[in-house]
Design a protein around this motif. Structure first.
Motif, PDB file in Angstrom:
ATOM      1  N   GLN A 112      40.320  39.288  50.468  1.00 49.02           N
ATOM      2  CA  GLN A 112      39.903  38.414  49.815  1.00 49.02           C
ATOM      3  C   GLN A 112      40.128  37.976  48.218  1.00 49.02           C
ATOM      4  O   GLN A 112      40.591  37.168  47.551  1.00 49.02           O
ATOM      5  N   LEU A 113      39.923  39.162  47.762  1.00 41.46           N
ATOM      6  CA  LEU A 113      40.030  39.206  46.348  1.00 41.46           C
ATOM      7  C   LEU A 113      41.695  39.005  45.788  1.00 41.46           C
ATOM      8  O   LEU A 113      41.764  38.369  44.819  1.00 41.46           O
ATOM      9  N   ILE A 114      42.613  39.513  46.491  1.00 41.46           N
ATOM     10  CA  ILE A 114      44.008  39.441  46.313  1.00 41.46           C
ATOM     11  C   ILE A 114      44.260  37.914  46.762  1.00 41.46           C
ATOM     12  O   ILE A 114      44.991  37.486  45.903  1.00 41.46           O
ATOM     13  N   ASN A 115      43.801  37.429  47.481  1.00 42.26           N
ATOM     14  CA  ASN A 115      44.097  36.096  47.919  1.00 42.26           C
ATOM     15  C   ASN A 115      43.450  34.976  46.840  1.00 42.26           C
ATOM     16  O   ASN A 115      44.358  34.098  46.287  1.00 42.26           O
ATOM     17  N   TRP A 116      42.494  35.362  46.137  1.00 48.46           N
ATOM     18  CA  TRP A 116      41.750  34.417  45.118  1.00 48.46           C
ATOM     19  C   TRP A 116      42.615  34.781  44.043  1.00 48.46           C
ATOM     20  O   TRP A 116      42.874  33.837  43.136  1.00 48.46           O
ATOM     21  N   ASN A 155      45.740  35.279  43.683  1.00 51.91           N
ATOM     22  CA  ASN A 155      47.034  34.760  44.073  1.00 51.91           C
ATOM     23  C   ASN A 155      46.785  33.366  43.694  1.00 51.91           C
ATOM     24  O   ASN A 155      48.049  32.481  43.416  1.00 51.91           O
ATOM     25  N   GLU A 156      45.981  32.696  44.292  1.00 54.00           N
ATOM     26  CA  GLU A 156      45.671  31.338  44.372  1.00 54.00           C
ATOM     27  C   GLU A 156      45.366  30.597  43.022  1.00 54.00           C
ATOM     28  O   GLU A 156      45.520  29.587  42.530  1.00 54.00           O
ATOM     29  N   ASN A 157      44.607  31.651  42.108  1.00 55.53           N
ATOM     30  CA  ASN A 157      44.167  31.113  40.771  1.00 55.53           C
ATOM     31  C   ASN A 157      44.977  32.015  39.605  1.00 55.53           C
ATOM     32  O   ASN A 157      44.430  32.149  38.546  1.00 55.53           O
ATOM     33  N   ASN A 158      46.265  32.166  40.023  1.00 60.72           N
ATOM     34  CA  ASN A 158      46.884  33.061  38.789  1.00 60.72           C
ATOM     35  C   ASN A 158      46.944  31.940  37.649  1.00 60.72           C
ATOM     36  O   ASN A 158      47.049  32.729  36.542  1.00 60.72           O
TER      37      ASN A 158
END
Length: 57
Positions: free
Chosen positions: A5-9, A11-14
């Motif tokens: 979830q942290l990695i996805n967040w 990536n989405e909020n780069n």
């Protein structure tokens, strides 16, 4: 699961993280620049005021 979830967040909020890093750098620059200016003006002024006070040193 939490790591995913942290990695996805991230990536989405780069773009947001890039803005945050840039703003943090600018803030640190302003703080250190104003501190240096205050130090450069304040120390000589303080010494001058102390030396020239009534009664001398």
């Amino acid at each position: 699961m939490l790591i995913d979830q942290l990695i996805n967040w991230v990536n989405e909020n780069n773009a947001l993280l890039n803005l945050l890093a840039e703003a943090t750098g600018q803030t640190l620059y302003m703080v250190f620049a104003s501190g240096l200016i205050g130090f450069a003006i304040g120390i000589p002024l303080g010494v001058m005021l102390h030396v020239t006070k009534k009664g001398g040193c």
